[in-house]
Motif scaffolding. Structure first.
Motif, PDB file in Angstrom:
ATOM      1  N   ILE A  15     -64.750 -60.229  35.543  1.00  0.00           N
ATOM      2  CA  ILE A  15     -64.186 -59.192  36.402  1.00  0.00           C
ATOM      3  C   ILE A  15     -63.240 -58.314  35.596  1.00  0.00           C
ATOM      4  O   ILE A  15     -63.282 -57.095  35.686  1.00  0.00           O
ATOM      5  N   ALA A  16     -62.394 -58.910  34.783  1.00  0.00           N
ATOM      6  CA  ALA A  16     -61.455 -58.138  33.970  1.00  0.00           C
ATOM      7  C   ALA A  16     -62.188 -57.253  32.974  1.00  0.00           C
ATOM      8  O   ALA A  16     -61.813 -56.111  32.746  1.00  0.00           O
ATOM      9  N   LEU A  17     -63.254 -57.778  32.356  1.00  0.00           N
ATOM     10  CA  LEU A  17     -64.001 -56.999  31.379  1.00  0.00           C
ATOM     11  C   LEU A  17     -64.793 -55.873  32.020  1.00  0.00           C
ATOM     12  O   LEU A  17     -65.057 -54.859  31.396  1.00  0.00           O
ATOM     13  N   SER A  18     -65.183 -56.027  33.284  1.00  0.00           N
ATOM     14  CA  SER A  18     -65.984 -55.001  33.933  1.00  0.00           C
ATOM     15  C   SER A  18     -65.142 -53.815  34.401  1.00  0.00           C
ATOM     16  O   SER A  18     -65.673 -52.816  34.821  1.00  0.00           O
ATOM     17  N   GLN A  19     -63.835 -53.940  34.337  1.00  0.00           N
ATOM     18  CA  GLN A  19     -62.965 -52.848  34.726  1.00  0.00           C
ATOM     19  C   GLN A  19     -62.900 -51.818  33.598  1.00  0.00           C
ATOM     20  O   GLN A  19     -62.500 -52.131  32.492  1.00  0.00           O
ATOM     21  N   ASN A  20     -63.308 -50.612  33.894  1.00  0.00           N
ATOM     22  CA  ASN A  20     -63.251 -49.529  32.914  1.00  0.00           C
ATOM     23  C   ASN A  20     -61.960 -48.757  33.151  1.00  0.00           C
ATOM     24  O   ASN A  20     -61.790 -48.143  34.194  1.00  0.00           O
ATOM     25  N   THR A  21     -61.075 -48.827  32.201  1.00  0.00           N
ATOM     26  CA  THR A  21     -59.787 -48.176  32.340  1.00  0.00           C
ATOM     27  C   THR A  21     -59.601 -47.130  31.247  1.00  0.00           C
ATOM     28  O   THR A  21     -60.227 -47.186  30.193  1.00  0.00           O
ATOM     29  N   LEU A  22     -58.746 -46.175  31.547  1.00  0.00           N
ATOM     30  CA  LEU A  22     -58.393 -45.143  30.583  1.00  0.00           C
ATOM     31  C   LEU A  22     -56.884 -45.085  30.488  1.00  0.00           C
ATOM     32  O   LEU A  22     -56.197 -44.845  31.487  1.00  0.00           O
ATOM     33  N   GLU A  23     -56.365 -45.338  29.289  1.00  0.00           N
ATOM     34  CA  GLU A  23     -54.935 -45.242  29.040  1.00  0.00           C
ATOM     35  C   GLU A  23     -54.660 -43.866  28.448  1.00  0.00           C
ATOM     36  O   GLU A  23     -55.242 -43.502  27.430  1.00  0.00           O
ATOM     37  N   LEU A  24     -53.795 -43.103  29.099  1.00  0.00           N
ATOM     38  CA  LEU A  24     -53.403 -41.787  28.606  1.00  0.00           C
ATOM     39  C   LEU A  24     -52.018 -41.893  28.013  1.00  0.00           C
ATOM     40  O   LEU A  24     -51.088 -42.357  28.685  1.00  0.00           O
ATOM     41  N   TYR A  57     -43.511 -39.727  25.451  1.00  0.00           N
ATOM     42  CA  TYR A  57     -43.779 -40.884  24.592  1.00  0.00           C
ATOM     43  C   TYR A  57     -44.044 -42.167  25.396  1.00  0.00           C
ATOM     44  O   TYR A  57     -43.585 -43.248  25.032  1.00  0.00           O
ATOM     45  N   SER A  58     -44.788 -42.032  26.482  1.00  0.00           N
ATOM     46  CA  SER A  58     -45.188 -43.205  27.260  1.00  0.00           C
ATOM     47  C   SER A  58     -46.620 -43.013  27.736  1.00  0.00           C
ATOM     48  O   SER A  58     -47.271 -42.040  27.391  1.00  0.00           O
ATOM     49  N   SER A  59     -47.107 -43.958  28.531  1.00  0.00           N
ATOM     50  CA  SER A  59     -48.510 -43.890  28.944  1.00  0.00           C
ATOM     51  C   SER A  59     -48.668 -44.278  30.403  1.00  0.00           C
ATOM     52  O   SER A  59     -47.771 -44.873  31.004  1.00  0.00           O
ATOM     53  N   ILE A  60     -49.822 -43.926  30.952  1.00  0.00           N
ATOM     54  CA  ILE A  60     -50.262 -44.399  32.259  1.00  0.00           C
ATOM     55  C   ILE A  60     -51.699 -44.875  32.087  1.00  0.00           C
ATOM     56  O   ILE A  60     -52.368 -44.512  31.113  1.00  0.00           O
ATOM     57  N   THR A  61     -52.153 -45.681  33.015  1.00  0.00           N
ATOM     58  CA  THR A  61     -53.526 -46.188  32.952  1.00  0.00           C
ATOM     59  C   THR A  61     -54.234 -45.895  34.254  1.00  0.00           C
ATOM     60  O   THR A  61     -53.697 -46.165  35.332  1.00  0.00           O
ATOM     61  N   TRP A  62     -55.416 -45.315  34.143  1.00  0.00           N
ATOM     62  CA  TRP A  62     -56.275 -45.078  35.295  1.00  0.00           C
ATOM     63  C   TRP A  62     -57.369 -46.131  35.292  1.00  0.00           C
ATOM     64  O   TRP A  62     -57.980 -46.400  34.259  1.00  0.00           O
ATOM     65  N   ASN A  63     -57.655 -46.715  36.450  1.00  0.00           N
ATOM     66  CA  ASN A  63     -58.719 -47.708  36.588  1.00  0.00           C
ATOM     67  C   ASN A  63     -59.921 -47.044  37.249  1.00  0.00           C
ATOM     68  O   ASN A  63     -59.821 -46.542  38.363  1.00  0.00           O
ATOM     69  N   PHE A  64     -61.044 -47.037  36.554  1.00  0.00           N
ATOM     70  CA  PHE A  64     -62.268 -46.439  37.067  1.00  0.00           C
ATOM     71  C   PHE A  64     -63.280 -47.489  37.524  1.00  0.00           C
ATOM     72  O   PHE A  64     -64.463 -47.172  37.674  1.00  0.00           O
ATOM     73  N   ALA A  65     -62.837 -48.727  37.735  1.00  0.00           N
ATOM     74  CA  ALA A  65     -63.704 -49.823  38.194  1.00  0.00           C
ATOM     75  C   ALA A  65     -64.933 -49.920  37.293  1.00  0.00           C
ATOM     76  O   ALA A  65     -64.794 -50.141  36.103  1.00  0.00           O
ATOM     77  N   ASN A 132     -60.287 -47.684  27.406  1.00  0.00           N
ATOM     78  CA  ASN A 132     -60.478 -46.419  26.696  1.00  0.00           C
ATOM     79  C   ASN A 132     -59.104 -45.790  26.512  1.00  0.00           C
ATOM     80  O   ASN A 132     -58.202 -46.019  27.313  1.00  0.00           O
ATOM     81  N   LYS A 133     -58.949 -44.962  25.468  1.00  0.00           N
ATOM     82  CA  LYS A 133     -57.635 -44.371  25.191  1.00  0.00           C
ATOM     83  C   LYS A 133     -57.764 -42.877  24.932  1.00  0.00           C
ATOM     84  O   LYS A 133     -58.719 -42.426  24.301  1.00  0.00           O
ATOM     85  N   TRP A 134     -56.781 -42.127  25.427  1.00  0.00           N
ATOM     86  CA  TRP A 134     -56.702 -40.679  25.246  1.00  0.00           C
ATOM     87  C   TRP A 134     -55.260 -40.341  24.921  1.00  0.00           C
ATOM     88  O   TRP A 134     -54.343 -40.859  25.557  1.00  0.00           O
ATOM     89  N   THR A 135     -55.033 -39.477  23.939  1.00  0.00           N
ATOM     90  CA  THR A 135     -53.671 -39.094  23.567  1.00  0.00           C
ATOM     91  C   THR A 135     -53.486 -37.592  23.704  1.00  0.00           C
ATOM     92  O   THR A 135     -54.291 -36.814  23.200  1.00  0.00           O
TER      93      THR A 135
END
Length: 138
Positions: A15-24, A57-65, A132-135
């Protein structure tokens, strides 16, 4: 009992691995307000959502399931004006234009097709399985 525990651990891991997240990550000295556009397969349209504040200089994370497809990312920061000049905005985005609401939180369906007051440029990004990561760079 051990088998049940192993099965539960594997299930939680999957379940944890199937979560597609994007950290900005905001790599600037200003707050950034970000938004994204993703394809809504149920309604067969592009939908934009925003605004998400990212402190300097910080981040947020979006969860795209389980969404693994293209998304588009937009961000802006505000440079306060001085007595002689008005404020300016730094914008991130270059690949496609979508509707946004400049002043309020929003969810806009058919954001690539409808007429709207404000369209902004978004940059294309492919969401893959996992993290996934985006800066945002200056």
């Amino acid at each position: 009992m051990k088998k049940l525990l192993v099965v539960l651990i594997l299930l939680v891991s999957n379940i944890a691995l199937s979560q597609n997240t994007l950290e900005l990550y905001n790599n600037t000295d200003k707050e950034i307000y970000s938004s994204y556009a993703m394809y809504d397969f149920e309604n067969k349209c592009w939908t934009t959502k925003g605004w998400y504040k990212i402190a300097s200089y910080s981040s947020i994370t979006w969860n795209f399931a389980n969404y693994s497809n293209d998304i588009y990312i937009h961000g802006y920061s505000v440079n306060p004006g001085t007595f002689w000049e008005s404020e300016t905005k730094n914008n991130w985005g270059k690949d496609a234009s979508f509707c946004v609401d400049e002043n309020n939180a929003f969810t806009i369906r058919f954001a690539d097709k409808i007429n709207c007051d404000t369209k902004k440029n978004f940059s294309k990004y492919k969401i893959a399985a996992g993290l996934n990561k985006w800066t945002f760079n200056p």
